[in-house]
Structure formats: C-alpha cells, structure tokens
Scaffold this motif. Structure first.
Motif, PDB file in Angstrom:
ATOM      1  N   ALA A  25      53.143  50.363  57.987  1.00  0.00           N
ATOM      2  CA  ALA A  25      51.853  49.854  57.505  1.00  0.00           C
ATOM      3  C   ALA A  25      52.055  49.008  56.246  1.00  0.00           C
ATOM      4  O   ALA A  25      51.432  47.948  56.096  1.00  0.00           O
ATOM      5  N   LEU A  26      52.913  49.454  55.351  1.00  0.00           N
ATOM      6  CA  LEU A  26      53.211  48.674  54.148  1.00  0.00           C
ATOM      7  C   LEU A  26      53.888  47.351  54.517  1.00  0.00           C
ATOM      8  O   LEU A  26      53.566  46.298  53.970  1.00  0.00           O
ATOM      9  N   GLN A  27      54.797  47.417  55.470  1.00  0.00           N
ATOM     10  CA  GLN A  27      55.512  46.210  55.893  1.00  0.00           C
ATOM     11  C   GLN A  27      54.543  45.202  56.520  1.00  0.00           C
ATOM     12  O   GLN A  27      54.602  44.010  56.212  1.00  0.00           O
ATOM     13  N   LYS A  28      53.629  45.667  57.341  1.00  0.00           N
ATOM     14  CA  LYS A  28      52.649  44.773  57.966  1.00  0.00           C
ATOM     15  C   LYS A  28      51.726  44.143  56.935  1.00  0.00           C
ATOM     16  O   LYS A  28      51.188  43.061  57.153  1.00  0.00           O
ATOM     17  N   THR A  29      51.547  44.821  55.834  1.00  0.00           N
ATOM     18  CA  THR A  29      50.700  44.309  54.760  1.00  0.00           C
ATOM     19  C   THR A  29      51.421  43.243  53.940  1.00  0.00           C
ATOM     20  O   THR A  29      50.792  42.501  53.207  1.00  0.00           O
ATOM     21  N   GLY A  30      52.734  43.165  54.060  1.00  0.00           N
ATOM     22  CA  GLY A  30      53.478  42.126  53.365  1.00  0.00           C
ATOM     23  C   GLY A  30      54.526  42.620  52.383  1.00  0.00           C
ATOM     24  O   GLY A  30      55.224  41.823  51.758  1.00  0.00           O
ATOM     25  N   PHE A  31      54.661  43.930  52.237  1.00  0.00           N
ATOM     26  CA  PHE A  31      55.702  44.464  51.372  1.00  0.00           C
ATOM     27  C   PHE A  31      57.031  44.426  52.104  1.00  0.00           C
ATOM     28  O   PHE A  31      57.089  44.517  53.323  1.00  0.00           O
ATOM     29  N   GLN A  32      58.102  44.312  51.339  1.00  0.00           N
ATOM     30  CA  GLN A  32      59.433  44.290  51.923  1.00  0.00           C
ATOM     31  C   GLN A  32      60.037  45.687  51.823  1.00  0.00           C
ATOM     32  O   GLN A  32      60.339  46.160  50.730  1.00  0.00           O
ATOM     33  N   LEU A  33      60.200  46.351  52.960  1.00  0.00           N
ATOM     34  CA  LEU A  33      60.895  47.637  52.994  1.00  0.00           C
ATOM     35  C   LEU A  33      62.380  47.303  53.069  1.00  0.00           C
ATOM     36  O   LEU A  33      62.855  46.773  54.057  1.00  0.00           O
ATOM     37  N   VAL A  34      63.097  47.571  51.997  1.00  0.00           N
ATOM     38  CA  VAL A  34      64.499  47.144  51.911  1.00  0.00           C
ATOM     39  C   VAL A  34      65.470  48.218  52.371  1.00  0.00           C
ATOM     40  O   VAL A  34      66.600  47.905  52.725  1.00  0.00           O
ATOM     41  N   GLN A  35      65.013  49.493  52.366  1.00  0.00           N
ATOM     42  CA  GLN A  35      65.930  50.563  52.746  1.00  0.00           C
ATOM     43  C   GLN A  35      65.152  51.844  53.036  1.00  0.00           C
ATOM     44  O   GLN A  35      64.106  52.094  52.442  1.00  0.00           O
ATOM     45  N   VAL A  36      65.716  52.631  53.940  1.00  0.00           N
ATOM     46  CA  VAL A  36      65.232  53.979  54.214  1.00  0.00           C
ATOM     47  C   VAL A  36      66.356  54.944  53.883  1.00  0.00           C
ATOM     48  O   VAL A  36      67.501  54.745  54.304  1.00  0.00           O
ATOM     49  N   TYR A  37      66.028  55.974  53.118  1.00  0.00           N
ATOM     50  CA  TYR A  37      66.969  57.054  52.835  1.00  0.00           C
ATOM     51  C   TYR A  37      66.436  58.317  53.493  1.00  0.00           C
ATOM     52  O   TYR A  37      65.249  58.626  53.416  1.00  0.00           O
ATOM     53  N   SER A  38      67.321  59.041  54.147  1.00  0.00           N
ATOM     54  CA  SER A  38      66.997  60.361  54.670  1.00  0.00           C
ATOM     55  C   SER A  38      68.255  61.212  54.584  1.00  0.00           C
ATOM     56  O   SER A  38      69.366  60.682  54.515  1.00  0.00           O
ATOM     57  N   ARG A  39      68.055  62.533  54.581  1.00  0.00           N
ATOM     58  CA  ARG A  39      69.216  63.431  54.518  1.00  0.00           C
ATOM     59  C   ARG A  39      70.110  63.261  55.739  1.00  0.00           C
ATOM     60  O   ARG A  39      71.307  63.503  55.674  1.00  0.00           O
ATOM     61  N   THR A  40      69.538  62.846  56.862  1.00  0.00           N
ATOM     62  CA  THR A  40      70.334  62.650  58.074  1.00  0.00           C
ATOM     63  C   THR A  40      70.372  61.168  58.432  1.00  0.00           C
ATOM     64  O   THR A  40      69.356  60.487  58.398  1.00  0.00           O
ATOM     65  N   SER A  41      71.550  60.696  58.775  1.00  0.00           N
ATOM     66  CA  SER A  41      71.709  59.293  59.164  1.00  0.00           C
ATOM     67  C   SER A  41      70.870  58.956  60.385  1.00  0.00           C
ATOM     68  O   SER A  41      70.320  57.860  60.488  1.00  0.00           O
ATOM     69  N   ARG A  42      70.748  59.901  61.285  1.00  0.00           N
ATOM     70  CA  ARG A  42      70.009  59.646  62.526  1.00  0.00           C
ATOM     71  C   ARG A  42      68.552  59.275  62.256  1.00  0.00           C
ATOM     72  O   ARG A  42      68.049  58.283  62.789  1.00  0.00           O
TER      73      ARG A  42
END
Length: 156
Positions: A25-42
């Motif tokens: 939703a943030l990306q569709k609004t025009g923000f740039q999501l540059v990275q996702v961090y999670s405890r699991t790579s999957r």
C-alpha cells in the motif's frame, strides 16, 4: 533549526500479515520500499519479491540510509528488535498497539507509533482508506511527519 527531508525510502522490518499489506500500500502510494528484513530469509524474500526490492535476514545488512525504519512486528518481536537497536540516525516507527512510544527512548532521536486499528491477513487485500490509525511521535515535528504519510492515497 535543521529541516529534515520528507519520508521517501522505507525499510520494512517484518514480513508478516501487517507488513504484507502495509508495504504494498505504501509502495502504491509512491514511497520507495528499499528493503525487507525478517528473521527468516524465506519470508523476507517472499515480500521483497512482491515489492521488487532487496531483502535480508541479517540485522547487520539492513540498509541504513533510508528515511524510515518501519517495524511491523509482534509486541515481543518489536521489544527484541529494539533491545539491540543500532539505527540512531533513522526515523523509527513501530505498529504495535500494545507497546509504548517510549520503547525507542534512548535508542534513536526520532521515533513514533503508527498503529492501524484493524486486524490483517495474507489473503484479503486491505483498503487502507478505510483503516483508522493511531499516530504518535516523540515530538511535534515527528508526529506531523507521520500524519503526512499517505497509505492507499489518503492521509492517515
């Protein structure tokens, strides 16, 4: 007084139900999501693939020059992540309704809470124009900046 640039680049911490709805939703609004961090790579790879951005499961590889570090984690996950917090120059925000704003105190200069008052799941796409948010910042400037976020083409 130093003027800060507005939020443009976001690192999403978490890849669960809320992150999987909020990040697109943030990306569709025009923000740039540059990275996702999670405890699991999957799970990080899954969400990052949808967003066409980088991912990591290693804290030392989290991008440090983004404008916003957005923690979409469980209460315990948020506490654990913040315990070893080392991102002093970023605006840090958590999405937990059960944690105080002050969990960031002493760890970062600018912080806040962006709490959506709704539950989320992986299957149903959320229309964020219909979701009320509780917003709190550690100071007036931060709170105003968070209030300017547009999610789903509407101000929260």
């Amino acid at each position: 007084m130093m003027t800060r640039k507005s939020i443009q680049k976001i690192v999403m911490i978490g890849a669960g139900r809320l992150a999987s709805q909020l990040a697109p939703a943030l990306q569709k609004t025009g923000f740039q999501l540059v990275q996702v961090y999670s405890r699991t790579s999957r799970s990080a790879k899954r969400l990052a693939g949808e967003l066409n951005c980088l991912y990591t499961s290693r804290r030392n590889r989290i991008i440090r020059d983004a404008d916003l570090l957005l923690l979409a984690l469980t209460d315990e996950g948020t506490r654990t992540f913040i315990r070893d917090f080392d991102f002093p120059d970023m605006l840090a925000v958590h999405t937990s309704g059960g944690l105080s704003l002050n969990v960031f105190q002493g760890k970062v200069d600018r912080y806040g809470v962006l709490y959506p008052i709704q539950s989320f799941n992986f299957k149903r796409i959320t229309d964020f124009r219909e979701v009320p948010f509780c917003i709190e910042g550690n100071n007036e400037e931060t709170e105003k900046e968070l209030c300017k976020l547009e999610i789903g083409r509407t101000h929260v």
